[in-house]
Design an enzyme around this catalytic site. Structure first.
Site, mmCIF file in Angstrom:
data_model
loop_
_atom_site.group_PDB
_atom_site.id
_atom_site.type_symbol
_atom_site.label_atom_id
_atom_site.label_comp_id
_atom_site.label_asym_id
_atom_site.label_seq_id
_atom_site.Cartn_x
_atom_site.Cartn_y
_atom_site.Cartn_z
ATOM 1 N N HIS A 1 0.738 -1.271 -0.100
ATOM 2 C CA HIS A 1 -0.118 -0.044 -0.033
ATOM 3 C C HIS A 1 0.721 1.099 0.137
ATOM 4 C CE1 HIS A 1 -3.244 -2.463 0.913
ATOM 5 N NE2 HIS A 1 -4.030 -1.555 0.487
ATOM 6 N N GLY A 2 2.155 1.240 0.586
ATOM 7 C CA GLY A 2 2.638 2.471 0.638
ATOM 8 C C GLY A 2 4.224 2.417 1.467
#
Lengths: 364, 495
Positions: free
Chosen positions: B357-358
């Site tokens: 996701h990041g």
């Protein structure tokens, strides 16, 4: 008839759906405005109507006025509530100017007078900053505004951020002495909020902007001979700017406050570069007489005039233009700041204002 | 270009749709299977058009990153050809490992390089060593004729299209699918604008049949359901998610000043904002797929109705969780090698899921948190499952809400501060217009936790007059909000 009724039978559902679509959009637009901008559901917001008050003496901000993100306090100034009398041991700084100071493109609470207030507080200064700027106010009108309204608030220091570009208008600025509201005020007519939203969105499209600029400029300059255009800095207008600024600053000083002149910052350097021409040309719709390069040139000349004026009278001058001119990332358009630009100006003002505040005696 | 923007709705989509259906599509002979002898697929015109429009759509963000996507597409396409050509295990392994490594290196560089540098520097400082690493990586680019360097910009959608290509390579290696020889078909699959920048992660096998039959796609069959999905997603995104954002974003901007009630309001608001934002996008993507004869799989199945962590991950971002299951959890051993290894595999899988996701420790913590939840459920399902359904649903919802605090927080310390504010009485600010927000939250909660989702609403869908009315209302309301500047980028674009 059969063919017509067949066509009608196919069209009517689409028409009904379109009407439902528009009605739904209008209702939601009004609900959205009420939720996030405190605009009453049935109101017909109008900037001039909602933010300006006209009486026999002067034009000023409407007490308690509200329009979109612009909220005025009980005295018609943009900012937090205040009292007419300043608190003891507190220095009052008042900002006079037009939309660059009132705030236009900055996010709520990010116009430079508000940021100046916050940074001065952070520095530990006991200072109140009043944003008395009014969008669209020229220097002659500001002088009336000061004389008939603002000076009663007894500031210690008055920051004057003039807008030189008004002197490139078709006619030079004159003091506006409007008729009292009782004679002229009418309820703002109904207008569709949905239509306004679409119109404002369309205006942001580059293609539409381009067409609009082309059309408006052609309309304004049609039939004008070469002498009508400003191809160089118009000396008479520059002199008038200087005289009007001097008149205002003298009026401020006469009340006992310290006038502080702030030079006006401009997005493009003088002379402008290739990348600036498109924006300057678009800005001409407001000042069609001025060739694109004349606008930053006039601003630079106004800057020099401001500095000279300050030196002549012994008034402090904060050369904001010297620091901010040409820094394109600080501006949303040729003269109005974005959040970053407002912060940069506020920081510069904080730095230069502190010694001035120490020496300021105060107005009445 | 956002789905909820005028440029997309009034220009891009109508043109793409019109040209697609006007293109001459040669019909495939009945019973034709994919021809391994280099015959051009019957739907090539439509593949080419979909590929072109995908690149135009992507170029709207940054034209230079089209080259990156094209490179990734070419590498994966060649890997597919390799699987068609080679039978020897060594050669097939080469075609598996090298392209995946290239894809992961690209993803790793653009997404995680600076994060890696920061974390390494933190570790070096923690160990007391006096090494100074570069503060950030720079990448070269051409500015006219001059070579310049700039900080790394994350190419939008790279996490998604990289998973598309990796899934294609792995499925080809496993012989689950037959790779395509038609480069246009493959390019259309990778660059399909409906799922390019924010998913769903569509595996080639899931739309292979539709792609093969693109020439025979029936426009009128899929049009009503495509529009239904699109308008439903539009409502989720614009009416709910973006309106919630109007309350939630200002609250989080001043997170340090929130009261306990304000913190709960902001976090609950974000819980529903994130769901409707992503679910809305996925529904729109499905609708757009239908408009072009492609059935994109469901990505959200009312996740806030879940009663346990396992159920949640079968309902939330289904395309990602199934990829993680098939390409990570199962190859690691899944639940086949004892309880301890199962817990380890669950934790590792969810850690990677969080990291996907990041590039931030908050996502890693969030992933680990869900890994722990899954492990705990596996261990204590005997105690949890007999509880009343409502209790389990609310309990699971509460657990998910706590996890979102890390997902949203800019840093671990911000997330901790928010959690502390939520669970200890604190005086402070709350959201703007709390009465309106409460009503909106109630509607969102009902819709997400009790109401039907798009899949349930459109089962056996047949267009009726009332649908026209409802969609007109939704469309008008949404257009008003978009025109008012309330359209925000999709939250999952940042991943």
């Amino acid at each position: 008839m059969t063919r017509i009724s067949a066509i009608a039978r196919r069209l009517v559902p689409w028409l009904v759906a379109s009407v439902i679509c528009l009605v739904s959009g209008e209702l939601v637009a009004r609900f959205d405005d009420w939720t996030f901008d405190d605009i009453p559901f049935l109101a017909n917001p109008d900037r001039e109507h909602d933010l300006l008050l006209r009486d026999a003496d002067c034009l000023r901000g409407r007490p308690g006025g509200k329009f979109k993100k612009y909220h005025l306090n009980d005295f018609g100034f943009r900012g937090p509530p205040m009292t007419m009398e300043k608190s003891p041991h507190v220095k009052r700084v008042l900002v006079l100017g037009a939309s660059e100071s009132f705030g236009l493109y900055e996010s709520q609470g990010h116009e430079y007078p508000e940021l100046l207030r916050q940074t001065l507080h952070k520095e530990g200064d006991n200072v109140e900053v009043v944003n008395a700027a009014v969008a669209g106010m020229t220097l002659p009108t500001l002088t009336d505004y000061w004389t008939h309204w603002v000076k009663r608030f007894g500031p210690d220091v008055v920051l004057i951020y003039p807008s030189p570009q008004f002197y490139l208008d078709n006619e030079p600025p004159k003091a506006v002495t409007p008729k009292p509201e009782s004679e002229t005020r009418r309820a703002a007519p109904f207008h569709s909020r949905l239509y306004e939203r679409f119109r404002d969105t369309a205006k942001q499209s580059d293609m539409i902007k381009s067409l609009r600029v082309h059309y408006l400029l052609a309309k304004e300059t049609a039939g004008k001979d070469a002498a009508w255009f400003f191809r160089d800095v118009p000396a008479d207008r520059l002199k008038q700017f200087r005289d009007d600024l001097e008149k205002l600053a003298v009026a401020v000083q006469a009340s006992g406050a310290t006038p502080v002149l702030v030079t006006h910052a401009f997005k493009s350097p003088s002379p402008p570069e290739e990348q600036d021409l498109k924006l300057l040309n678009a800005f001409r719709i407001f000042f069609p007489r001025a060739e694109p390069a004349v606008m930053p040139a006039f601003d630079e000349a106004a800057r020099q005039a401001t500095i000279e004026l300050g030196r002549e009278h012994g008034w402090p001058v904060i050369d904001a233009a010297g620091e901010l001119n040409g820094k394109r990332e600080l501006f949303a358009d040729p003269v109005h700041f974005n959040d970053k630009g407002a912060k940069a100006l506020a920081n510069r003002l904080t730095h230069d204002l502190q010694p001035i505040l120490r020496d300021a005696k105060g107005g009445s | 270009m956002l789905f909820n923007s005028f440029a997309f709705l009034l220009v891009f989509l109508p043109i793409t749709y019109a040209v697609f259906w006007l293109l001459p599509a040669k019909r495939s002979p009945v019973g034709q299977v994919k021809d391994p002898s280099h015959k051009t697929s019957a739907a090539s015109y439509r593949y080419i058009w979909l590929a072109i429009t995908g690149y135009v759509f992507y170029a709207h963000w940054d034209p230079w990153f089209c080259l990156l996507m094209a490179f990734s597409t070419l590498v994966s396409y060649l890997a597919g050809l390799g699987f068609l050509t080679f039978d020897k295990p060594v050669a097939r392994k080469f075609c598996l490992i090298v392209p995946i490594t290239i894809d992961l290196l690209l993803l790793g560089f653009f997404k995680y390089a600076n994060f890696g540098l920061e974390s390494a520097q933190w570790l070096i400082d923690a160990l007391g060593l006096e090494w100074q690493l570069p503060s950030e990586m720079l990448v070269p680019f051409m500015n006219g004729w001059q070579l310049r360097f700039r900080e790394i910009i994350l190419p939008i959608g790279i996490s998604f299209y990289t998973f598309h290509t990796i899934s294609y390579i792995v499925d080809s290696y496993r012989r689950v699918i037959t790779p395509t020889r038609n480069i246009f078909e493959f390019a259309a699959y990778v660059s399909l604008f409906s799922q390019l920048v924010a998913g769903p992660i569509v595996r080639f096998r899931q739309i292979e049949e539709d792609l093969e039959n693109l020439a025979a796609a029936d426009r009128t069959r899929w049009l009503p359901i495509g529009v239904a999905y699109f308008v439903y997603g539009f409502a989720e995104k614009v009416l709910l998610a973006d309106t919630l954002a109007g309350f939630v974003d200002p609250a989080f901007k001043d997170w340090a000043r929130l009261s306990t009630l304000g913190a709960w309001a902001a976090v609950l608001g974000y819980t529903f904002q994130l769901y409707f934002d992503f679910s809305g996008y996925s529904s729109m993507a499905m609708g757009l797929g239908y408009l072009f004869g492609l059935r994109i799989p469901l990505n959200f199945n009312s996740p806030y109705k879940a009663t346990d962590p396992s159920d949640f991950w079968q309902r939330w971002h289904i395309s990602l969780s199934s990829c993680l299951r098939d390409y990570l959890y199962i190859p690691l051993g899944g639940n086949r090698h004892g309880e301890g290894n199962t817990y380890r595999n669950l934790l590792l899988t969810m850690l990677i899921g969080g990291l996907w996701h990041g590039a931030n420790w908050t996502f890693i913590v969030w992933g680990a948190y869900h890994g722990v939840l899954l492990a705990l459920y596996r261990r204590f399902a005997w105690a949890w499952d007999p509880l009343p359904r409502l209790v389990r649903q609310l309990g699971m919802f509460f657990a998910v809400v706590v996890g979102w605090v890390f997902f949203k927080g800019e840093s671990i310390s911000v997330a901790n501060h928010l959690l502390a504010t939520m669970f200890t009485p604190t005086i402070g600010d709350t959201v703007h217009r709390p009465e309106v927000f409460a009503l909106l939250l109630a509607i969102a909660a009902w819709w997400a936790m009790l109401g039907p989702n798009v899949h349930e609403l459109t089962a056996h869908f047949e267009w009726r007059w009332r649908h026209t009315l409802i969609f007109s209302v939704i469309f008008g309301a949404s257009l008003a909000l978009i025109a008012g500047g309330r359209n925000s980028p999709f939250l999952y674009f940042q991943f």
